[in-house]
Write a protein that holds these residues in place. Structure first.
Motif, PDB file in Angstrom:
ATOM      1  N   ARG A 189       0.767  -1.190  -0.009  1.00  0.00           N
ATOM      2  CA  ARG A 189       0.095  -0.107  -0.052  1.00  0.00           C
ATOM      3  C   ARG A 189       0.950   1.349  -0.065  1.00  0.00           C
ATOM      4  NH1 ARG A 189      -0.323   1.490   5.619  1.00  0.00           N
ATOM      5  NH2 ARG A 189       0.409   0.132   6.899  1.00  0.00           N
ATOM      6  N   HIS A 190       0.431   2.306  -0.659  1.00  0.00           N
ATOM      7  CA  HIS A 190       0.999   3.568  -0.687  1.00  0.00           C
ATOM      8  C   HIS A 190       1.325   4.073   0.697  1.00  0.00           C
ATOM      9  CE1 HIS A 190       1.741   4.119  -4.893  1.00  0.00           C
ATOM     10  NE2 HIS A 190       0.595   3.287  -5.087  1.00  0.00           N
ATOM     11  N   ARG A 191       2.627   4.565   1.079  1.00  0.00           N
ATOM     12  CA  ARG A 191       2.863   5.374   2.079  1.00  0.00           C
ATOM     13  C   ARG A 191       3.758   6.344   1.728  1.00  0.00           C
ATOM     14  NH1 ARG A 191       3.681   1.880   7.471  1.00  0.00           N
ATOM     15  NH2 ARG A 191       5.554   1.696   6.423  1.00  0.00           N
ATOM     16  N   PRO A 192       3.955   7.450   2.201  1.00  0.00           N
ATOM     17  CA  PRO A 192       5.161   8.310   1.713  1.00  0.00           C
ATOM     18  C   PRO A 192       6.463   7.795   1.894  1.00  0.00           C
ATOM     19  CG  PRO A 192       3.479   9.462   3.153  1.00  0.00           C
ATOM     20  CD  PRO A 192       3.105   8.079   3.097  1.00  0.00           C
ATOM     21  N   ALA A 211       9.196   6.008   8.415  1.00  0.00           N
ATOM     22  CA  ALA A 211       9.896   4.892   9.087  1.00  0.00           C
ATOM     23  C   ALA A 211       9.587   3.500   8.490  1.00  0.00           C
ATOM     24  CB  ALA A 211       9.237   4.683  10.484  1.00  0.00           C
ATOM     25  N   PRO A 212      10.374   2.951   7.621  1.00  0.00           N
ATOM     26  CA  PRO A 212      10.014   1.460   7.793  1.00  0.00           C
ATOM     27  C   PRO A 212      10.479   1.496   9.370  1.00  0.00           C
ATOM     28  CG  PRO A 212      11.828   1.466   6.270  1.00  0.00           C
ATOM     29  CD  PRO A 212      11.456   2.965   6.576  1.00  0.00           C
ATOM     30  N   ARG A 213       9.754   0.734  10.100  1.00  0.00           N
ATOM     31  CA  ARG A 213      10.237   0.352  11.539  1.00  0.00           C
ATOM     32  C   ARG A 213      11.496  -0.700  11.236  1.00  0.00           C
ATOM     33  NH1 ARG A 213       4.850   0.832  11.772  1.00  0.00           N
ATOM     34  NH2 ARG A 213       4.563  -1.302  11.545  1.00  0.00           N
ATOM     35  N   GLY A 214      11.728  -1.224  10.150  1.00  0.00           N
ATOM     36  CA  GLY A 214      13.029  -1.790   9.925  1.00  0.00           C
ATOM     37  C   GLY A 214      12.555  -3.516   9.993  1.00  0.00           C
ATOM     38  N   ALA A 215      11.934  -4.059  10.551  1.00  0.00           N
ATOM     39  CA  ALA A 215      11.647  -5.607  10.641  1.00  0.00           C
ATOM     40  C   ALA A 215      11.090  -6.112   9.232  1.00  0.00           C
ATOM     41  CB  ALA A 215      11.041  -5.954  11.640  1.00  0.00           C
ATOM     42  N   SER A 275       5.075 -12.598   7.564  1.00  0.00           N
ATOM     43  CA  SER A 275       3.587 -12.608   8.235  1.00  0.00           C
ATOM     44  C   SER A 275       2.563 -11.262   7.950  1.00  0.00           C
ATOM     45  CB  SER A 275       4.004 -12.733   9.598  1.00  0.00           C
ATOM     46  OG  SER A 275       4.615 -11.236   9.979  1.00  0.00           O
ATOM     47  N   ALA A 276       1.475 -11.769   8.337  1.00  0.00           N
ATOM     48  CA  ALA A 276       0.497 -10.456   7.870  1.00  0.00           C
ATOM     49  C   ALA A 276       1.011  -9.336   8.443  1.00  0.00           C
ATOM     50  CB  ALA A 276      -0.906 -11.006   8.341  1.00  0.00           C
ATOM     51  N   ALA A 277       1.639  -9.350   9.845  1.00  0.00           N
ATOM     52  CA  ALA A 277       1.988  -8.058  10.466  1.00  0.00           C
ATOM     53  C   ALA A 277       2.916  -7.273   9.763  1.00  0.00           C
ATOM     54  CB  ALA A 277       2.112  -8.364  11.886  1.00  0.00           C
ATOM     55  N   LEU A 278       3.959  -8.137   9.232  1.00  0.00           N
ATOM     56  CA  LEU A 278       5.134  -7.412   8.384  1.00  0.00           C
ATOM     57  C   LEU A 278       4.713  -6.844   7.221  1.00  0.00           C
ATOM     58  CD1 LEU A 278       8.212  -9.847   9.270  1.00  0.00           C
ATOM     59  CD2 LEU A 278       7.695  -7.408  10.379  1.00  0.00           C
ATOM     60  N   ARG A 279       3.667  -7.675   6.421  1.00  0.00           N
ATOM     61  CA  ARG A 279       3.187  -7.097   5.182  1.00  0.00           C
ATOM     62  C   ARG A 279       2.464  -5.929   5.213  1.00  0.00           C
ATOM     63  NH1 ARG A 279       1.323 -12.439   4.337  1.00  0.00           N
ATOM     64  NH2 ARG A 279      -0.595 -12.157   4.712  1.00  0.00           N
ATOM     65  N   ASP A 280       1.701  -5.862   6.249  1.00  0.00           N
ATOM     66  CA  ASP A 280       1.207  -4.415   6.441  1.00  0.00           C
ATOM     67  C   ASP A 280       1.992  -3.385   6.842  1.00  0.00           C
ATOM     68  OD1 ASP A 280      -1.412  -5.561   6.341  1.00  0.00           O
ATOM     69  OD2 ASP A 280      -1.878  -5.945   8.524  1.00  0.00           O
ATOM     70  N   GLU A 281       3.325  -3.715   7.359  1.00  0.00           N
ATOM     71  CA  GLU A 281       4.044  -2.646   7.792  1.00  0.00           C
ATOM     72  C   GLU A 281       5.012  -2.207   6.769  1.00  0.00           C
ATOM     73  OE1 GLU A 281       8.555  -2.542  10.060  1.00  0.00           O
ATOM     74  OE2 GLU A 281       6.931  -3.674  10.994  1.00  0.00           O
ATOM     75  N   PHE A 285       5.155   0.991   0.034  1.00  0.00           N
ATOM     76  CA  PHE A 285       5.613   1.095  -1.408  1.00  0.00           C
ATOM     77  C   PHE A 285       7.064   1.349  -1.532  1.00  0.00           C
ATOM     78  CE2 PHE A 285       6.470   4.201  -4.710  1.00  0.00           C
ATOM     79  CZ  PHE A 285       6.024   3.431  -5.692  1.00  0.00           C
ATOM     80  N   PHE A 286       7.471   1.943  -0.955  1.00  0.00           N
ATOM     81  CA  PHE A 286       9.061   2.535  -1.168  1.00  0.00           C
ATOM     82  C   PHE A 286       9.908   1.400  -0.742  1.00  0.00           C
ATOM     83  CE2 PHE A 286      12.939   5.015  -0.705  1.00  0.00           C
ATOM     84  CZ  PHE A 286      13.069   5.581  -1.949  1.00  0.00           C
ATOM     85  N   ASP A 287       9.737   0.649   0.193  1.00  0.00           N
ATOM     86  CA  ASP A 287      10.326  -0.542   0.879  1.00  0.00           C
ATOM     87  C   ASP A 287      10.429  -1.517  -0.406  1.00  0.00           C
ATOM     88  OD1 ASP A 287      10.360   0.791   3.136  1.00  0.00           O
ATOM     89  OD2 ASP A 287       8.973  -0.566   4.260  1.00  0.00           O
ATOM     90  N   ALA A 288       9.247  -1.692  -1.012  1.00  0.00           N
ATOM     91  CA  ALA A 288       9.215  -2.881  -1.875  1.00  0.00           C
ATOM     92  C   ALA A 288      10.245  -2.296  -3.069  1.00  0.00           C
ATOM     93  CB  ALA A 288       8.010  -3.169  -2.316  1.00  0.00           C
ATOM     94  N   ALA A 289       9.996  -1.040  -3.452  1.00  0.00           N
ATOM     95  CA  ALA A 289      10.720  -0.360  -4.506  1.00  0.00           C
ATOM     96  C   ALA A 289      12.228  -0.570  -4.240  1.00  0.00           C
ATOM     97  CB  ALA A 289      10.451   1.016  -5.134  1.00  0.00           C
TER      98      ALA A 289
END
Length: 427
Positions: free
Chosen positions: A9-12, A16-20, A107-113, A116-120
């Motif tokens: 999902r898009h986030r600016p 933070a990614p919180r990292g994990a 995990s579902a929790a990490l997928r939610d965290e 978009f920019f993390d994935a890119a």
């Protein structure tokens, strides 16, 4: 290219990614960041241009490069470059498919965290590892120490500039923003520092000192000057055993700073040998799409991704250098951008403004933007258009006398307008 939209999902970028989540994703991809020699570029402005100058210098030195920048002007693939060229959609799709598979195993929790920019960023690192690049150039999103790109293992870091921007994410003061961006400093890793505001400078220096990062500071470790010449803007650079002049085919004098910072970064890399004459030639050959780019001179048509007060001031200086005393501005701006502050440095040159909405999810609706422009500049003629193409066409039709057309306020606007006008004009 819709695959990136499926991944997260898009986030600016930079929130933070919180990292994990990102680190787990990278682990499932084989940790492509490990052993990848990187130059990490952070800052408020000038990151993308510095990255492209870095690419040109490294390519000229015979190195195989990977470059990750954001945002794109027109196509997703512009964000990913290998060996001096934008990758094609099929190449990117293969990498994104691997990232998507790895993401689905979180995990579902990490997928939610995961953003978009993390994935890119993960896709860029995997792409560069597969392409066996010698140097990866990574432009941070809007952050620094909390930005997804900070998972890289830099050999050199670069802080281009600091200004008040994205305060909801980065902090409300220049000191806080400098701390966020200079926080990427690493032990033993040189940091190239651009000319920073007085309030930000001691914070950045303290971050480097606390991290044990050697400082290569503009005005100390290296020096540059700029002047206007018949070819564009000339750079004079001295430092790291280099002493050269280079005429850069750019309209914006502020872009010389990016060329100087890139030169300092490359000169700091181990095993890369530079010679003044070759550096001057390599910088001259770099092109910077959508950055104070002149598409036509008669009439003057200029496209620029400027979207903050500071970048509007630089754009105003460029227009002055080009003798654009009467300007028809085509404008689109993000929902979080201060419209009056952007217009202030340009106001004396503006004769008319046509507003539009370049990217519906991010940009102000045209009617709302028109109202803000009229409120800030009540004596201007302000119109709104339903699309970028219509805004550009209507502005061109209304140009009279010695009026110039300037298209600015948003990277998305610059990209869309540039694509629409390409082929119609040649500078």
């Amino acid at each position: 290219m819709h695959l990136l939209d499926r991944l997260a999902r898009h986030r600016p970028p930079g929130r933070a990614p919180r990292g994990a989540a990102l680190r787990d994703l990278l682990a499932r991809l084989g940790d492509p960041q490990h052993g990848l020699r990187a130059v990490h570029i952070v800052g408020s402005k000038g990151k993308g241009s510095t990255a492209l100058y870095l690419e040109g210098l490294l390519q000229d030195a015979g190195a195989r490069t990977g470059v990750f920048t954001s945002p794109h002007l027109v196509r997703w693939t512009e964000r990913f470059r290998v060996a001096g060229r934008e990758i094609d959609e099929a190449e990117l799709a293969l990498v994104l498919d691997r990232v998507a598979v790895a993401r689905d195993r979180l995990s579902a929790a990490l997928r939610d965290e995961l953003s978009f920019f993390d994935a890119a960023t993960a896709a860029a690192l995997l792409l560069f590892r597969q392409a066996d690049v010698e140097w990866a150039v990574l432009e941070a999103g809007l952050g620094g120490v909390r930005d997804a790109t900070s998972v890289c293992e830099p050999v050199v870091t670069c802080l281009t500039s600091v200004e008040r921007e994205h305060t909801a994410v980065l902090g409300n003061s220049l000191q806080a923003i400098a701390r966020e961006k200079a926080g990427v400093a690493r032990p033993g890793v040189p940091m190239v520092l651009g000319a920073l505001p007085r309030a930000a400078r001691p914070v950045a220096l303290r971050c480097c000192l606390e991290a044990g990062a050697p400082v290569l500071r503009c005005g100390h470790a290296f020096h540059y000057r700029s002047r206007v010449d018949e070819h564009g803007v000339a750079l004079r650079f001295r430092g790291f055993g280099l002493d050269f002049r280079s005429s850069l085919p750019v309209a914006g004098r502020h872009l010389v700073r990016c060329a100087a910072l890139a030169t300092a970064c490359v000169a700091s890399l181990p095993g890369v040998e530079l010679e003044s004459r070759r550096v001057a030639g390599a910088l001259r050959r770099v092109t910077l799409p959508g950055r104070a780019e002149v598409l036509c001179r008669h009439p003057l048509v200029l496209v620029d991704g400027a979207h903050t007060a500071a970048s509007a001031a630089a754009l105003g200086e460029t227009l002055a250098r080009l003798d654009a005393t009467a300007v028809h501005l085509v404008l689109s701006m993000g929902r979080d951008k201060p419209v009056p502050a952007f217009l202030r440095p340009l106001r004396a040159r503006l004769r008319r403004v046509t507003v539009t909405c370049a990217e519906p999810a991010r940009s102000l609706p045209a009617r709302e933007l028109a109202g803000q422009v009229a409120g800030a500049c009540p004596d201007l003629v302000v119109r709104h258009a339903s699309s970028v193409a219509r805004a550009v066409d209507e502005a061109l039709q209304r140009l009279d006398g010695g009026e110039a057309l300037c298209i600015a306020g948003s990277v998305y606007l610059a990209g869309t307008a540039r694509e629409y006008l390409r082929g119609r004009y040649a500078a």
